[in-house]
Design a protein around this motif. Structure first.
Motif, PDB file in Angstrom:
ATOM      1  N   GLY A   7     -23.810 -12.066  14.570  1.00  0.00           N
ATOM      2  CA  GLY A   7     -23.515 -11.568  13.141  1.00  0.00           C
ATOM      3  C   GLY A   7     -22.952 -12.912  12.331  1.00  0.00           C
ATOM      4  N   ALA A   8     -23.474 -14.081  12.832  1.00  0.00           N
ATOM      5  CA  ALA A   8     -22.942 -15.335  12.140  1.00  0.00           C
ATOM      6  C   ALA A   8     -23.918 -16.321  11.956  1.00  0.00           C
ATOM      7  N   ALA A   9     -24.990 -15.564  11.285  1.00  0.00           N
ATOM      8  CA  ALA A   9     -26.178 -16.630  11.045  1.00  0.00           C
ATOM      9  C   ALA A   9     -25.897 -17.746   9.905  1.00  0.00           C
ATOM     10  N   ASP A  10     -24.792 -17.463   9.191  1.00  0.00           N
ATOM     11  CA  ASP A  10     -24.556 -18.618   8.139  1.00  0.00           C
ATOM     12  C   ASP A  10     -23.580 -19.541   8.780  1.00  0.00           C
ATOM     13  N   LYS A  11     -23.396 -19.379   9.855  1.00  0.00           N
ATOM     14  CA  LYS A  11     -22.276 -20.486  10.584  1.00  0.00           C
ATOM     15  C   LYS A  11     -23.191 -21.096  11.715  1.00  0.00           C
ATOM     16  N   ALA A  27     -19.661 -27.229  17.299  1.00  0.00           N
ATOM     17  CA  ALA A  27     -18.669 -26.837  18.078  1.00  0.00           C
ATOM     18  C   ALA A  27     -19.122 -26.962  19.751  1.00  0.00           C
ATOM     19  N   ILE A  28     -19.988 -26.116  19.771  1.00  0.00           N
ATOM     20  CA  ILE A  28     -20.640 -26.117  21.320  1.00  0.00           C
ATOM     21  C   ILE A  28     -21.228 -27.331  21.844  1.00  0.00           C
ATOM     22  N   LEU A  75     -14.367 -22.843  16.562  1.00  0.00           N
ATOM     23  CA  LEU A  75     -14.930 -21.844  16.048  1.00  0.00           C
ATOM     24  C   LEU A  75     -14.083 -20.898  15.194  1.00  0.00           C
ATOM     25  N   ARG A  76     -13.090 -20.706  15.651  1.00  0.00           N
ATOM     26  CA  ARG A  76     -12.013 -19.631  14.917  1.00  0.00           C
ATOM     27  C   ARG A  76     -11.651 -20.368  13.619  1.00  0.00           C
ATOM     28  N   HIS A  77     -11.653 -21.721  13.735  1.00  0.00           N
ATOM     29  CA  HIS A  77     -11.066 -22.702  12.453  1.00  0.00           C
ATOM     30  C   HIS A  77     -12.227 -22.407  11.500  1.00  0.00           C
ATOM     31  N   ASP A  78     -13.547 -22.508  12.127  1.00  0.00           N
ATOM     32  CA  ASP A  78     -14.795 -22.525  11.126  1.00  0.00           C
ATOM     33  C   ASP A  78     -15.002 -21.157  10.539  1.00  0.00           C
ATOM     34  N   GLY A  79     -14.222 -20.171  11.074  1.00  0.00           N
ATOM     35  CA  GLY A  79     -14.436 -18.932  10.111  1.00  0.00           C
ATOM     36  C   GLY A  79     -15.128 -17.577  11.083  1.00  0.00           C
ATOM     37  N   LEU A  80     -15.211 -18.010  12.387  1.00  0.00           N
ATOM     38  CA  LEU A  80     -15.859 -17.037  13.292  1.00  0.00           C
ATOM     39  C   LEU A  80     -14.638 -15.962  13.630  1.00  0.00           C
ATOM     40  N   ILE A  82     -16.656 -14.661  18.586  1.00  0.00           N
ATOM     41  CA  ILE A  82     -16.654 -15.768  19.611  1.00  0.00           C
ATOM     42  C   ILE A  82     -16.694 -15.136  21.049  1.00  0.00           C
ATOM     43  N   GLN A  83     -16.125 -13.703  21.135  1.00  0.00           N
ATOM     44  CA  GLN A  83     -15.959 -13.238  22.266  1.00  0.00           C
ATOM     45  C   GLN A  83     -17.642 -12.783  22.786  1.00  0.00           C
ATOM     46  N   LYS A  84     -18.463 -12.462  21.842  1.00  0.00           N
ATOM     47  CA  LYS A  84     -19.629 -12.255  22.123  1.00  0.00           C
ATOM     48  C   LYS A  84     -20.615 -13.633  22.560  1.00  0.00           C
TER      49      LYS A  84
END
Length: 456
Positions: A196-200, A207-208, A223-228, A233-235
């Motif tokens: 659910g983060a296609a825009d990211k 990040a990865i 990733l959290r800082h980037d808005g996820l 993130i858990q997924k």
């Protein structure tokens, strides 16, 4: 007293020994490229910022070395603009050119400018320095050489297979055991979609791509800082930390991406490449690993991506690349697909040095040194040296009639394996004495016998 001269941080001088070793690497890679039908080109060290900016992502743009405009570069900049100290705005006003960040974007520009002269598919290789305003550290320099190979004008995945063969052949010839990691940007896009983060997708890949360097906790924080969200993130965790054989990983990720058409396309492409590399007779010796954390943070990759790491010494990536389906589109030629790899010459140099893999003869400049006993003896030697050189043997005459010890020390310092002595006795018999510097063995020979012995 004058200040001692220095060079900028992140740059290096290369003496004769270093250049001999670098040329061993360059010649090895060049021979393999040409074995596969690639042709060489060169592009300018400088490109317009219009060509460079926006092609490497925000982080890449920050690492571009920009060149001040010639003449009075402040003439068109107002005092208010200077006082604002807006770095990006001032850079755009003061600089029209920059040093190239890599060889791929200049190559795309070259293809567009010379399209009418190229036979597609076009297979090119290019070895030149590139510059990045990065923080210098071991294995990372501000000026370094890349050795790229690209194929443009073909969508066929056989090109990816061929580039993997080139990677394997080069490192086999250099004697370096490597792991070739492979992934696909379509798989990464599919992963972004299913969580659910296609825009990211750009933030996720950037990040990865740092996982090996900063670890999973720091990646998750970025990733959290980037808005996820924490849920997204858990997924992502079981996907990027997936283990097993290549086939097992592909089967698992295909199930995860079952609702993503793009992701499944990436799985299909990756499976084709891996299956082709298993073909009997290809003789691929390298370890090839599907690594879903491999992202190669450059925005222009659209398909398969590759990275090569040495197995026997920690050095980071020593080669990498991938598929870019529309890089030339940014220069007005949409739809021209390409795929390429880049060898990090400087890191490969360090790997070979760490593993002591340079052949002894890579340092050899001349094969034979003619000792200078004086003007008459030197005149006698010159025609013989010419004969030796005409046979393709590297030879030199010591320029001064110095003491024998000095001349022999010169030969030892330059790793010259043979010396030729021609004094009055040899001249009377129209011969020379050949001395093996390692064994000390000496023998008197005619000029023709000398050539035959040195060529043996």
């Amino acid at each position: 007293m004058a200040n001692k001269p220095s060079i900028p941080k992140g740059t290096r001088d290369f003496g004769p020994q270093e250049m001999a070793r670098r040329n061993y690497i360059l010649n090895t890679i060049r021979q393999v490229y040409e074995l596969y039908g690639f042709q060489q080109i060169e592009t300018p060290a400088m490109e317009t910022l219009q060509t460079l900016m926006g092609k490497y992502g925000e982080e890449g743009d920050k690492l571009l070395f920009k060149i001040l405009n010639s003449g009075d570069y402040l003439a068109k900049v107002g005092d208010d603009e200077l006082h604002e100290r807006n770095t990006l705005h001032l850079a755009a006003r003061l600089c029209e050119k920059g040093l190239r960040y890599d060889l791929t974007v200049p190559f795309a520009r070259y293809v567009v400018m010379h399209r009418d002269d190229l036979q597609l598919p076009f297979k090119r290789y290019q070895v030149q320095p590139v510059w990045r305003a990065d923080r210098p550290q071991k294995g990372r320099y501000r000026e370094f050489y890349q050795f790229d190979g690209d194929i443009v004008g073909s969508d066929a995945l056989l090109n990816e297979v061929e580039l993997m063969q080139i990677e394997d052949t080069v490192f086999r010839r250099l004697g370096v055991r490597v792991e070739i990691k492979i992934n696909n940007r379509k798989i990464l896009t599919g992963i972004a979609e299913v969580i659910g983060a296609a825009d990211k997708i750009v933030d996720i890949t950037v990040a990865i791509d740092k996982l090996d360097k900063i670890g999973i906790d720091a990646v998750n924080e970025e990733l959290r800082h980037d808005g996820l969200t924490d849920e997204q993130i858990q997924k992502l965790q079981p996907i990027i930390l997936l283990e097993g054989t290549n086939d097992e990983k592909l089967s698992t990720i295909a199930q995860v991406l079952s609702d993503s058409e793009t992701g499944l396309k990436g799985v299909e492409e990756t499976r084709y490449i891996l299956d082709m590399l298993k073909a009997e007779g290809l003789d691929i010796k390298s370890q090839i690993t599907l690594d879903l954390t491999l992202a190669r943070g450059l925005n222009y990759y659209t398909g398969a991506i590759f990275e090569v790491k040495a197995l026997d010494t920690p050095m980071g990536s020593i080669s990498g690349g991938g598929r870019y389906d529309n890089l030339t589109g940014i220069f007005g030629m949409p739809g021209l697909s390409g795929v390429g790899i880049s060898f990090g010459v400087d890191r490969i140099y360090d790997v070979l040095e760490a593993l002591n893999l340079y052949p002894e003869d890579s340092l050899q400049t001349s094969r034979v040194l003619f000792i200078n006993f004086g003007q008459q003896e030197a005149a006698y030697c010159l025609p013989i040296i010419a004969k030796v050189r005409q046979a393709g043997i590297k030879a030199e005459l010591f320029p001064d009639a110095a003491k024998m010890k000095k001349q022999l020390s010169y030969a030892n310092a330059k790793h010259i394996p043979f010396v030729v002595l021609a004094g009055s006795g040899e001249m009377e018999q129209h011969k020379v004495t050949l001395k093996n510097m390692q064994s000390g063995e000496q023998q008197m020979l005619t000029p023709d016998e000398l050539v035959a012995m040195l060529n043996a």
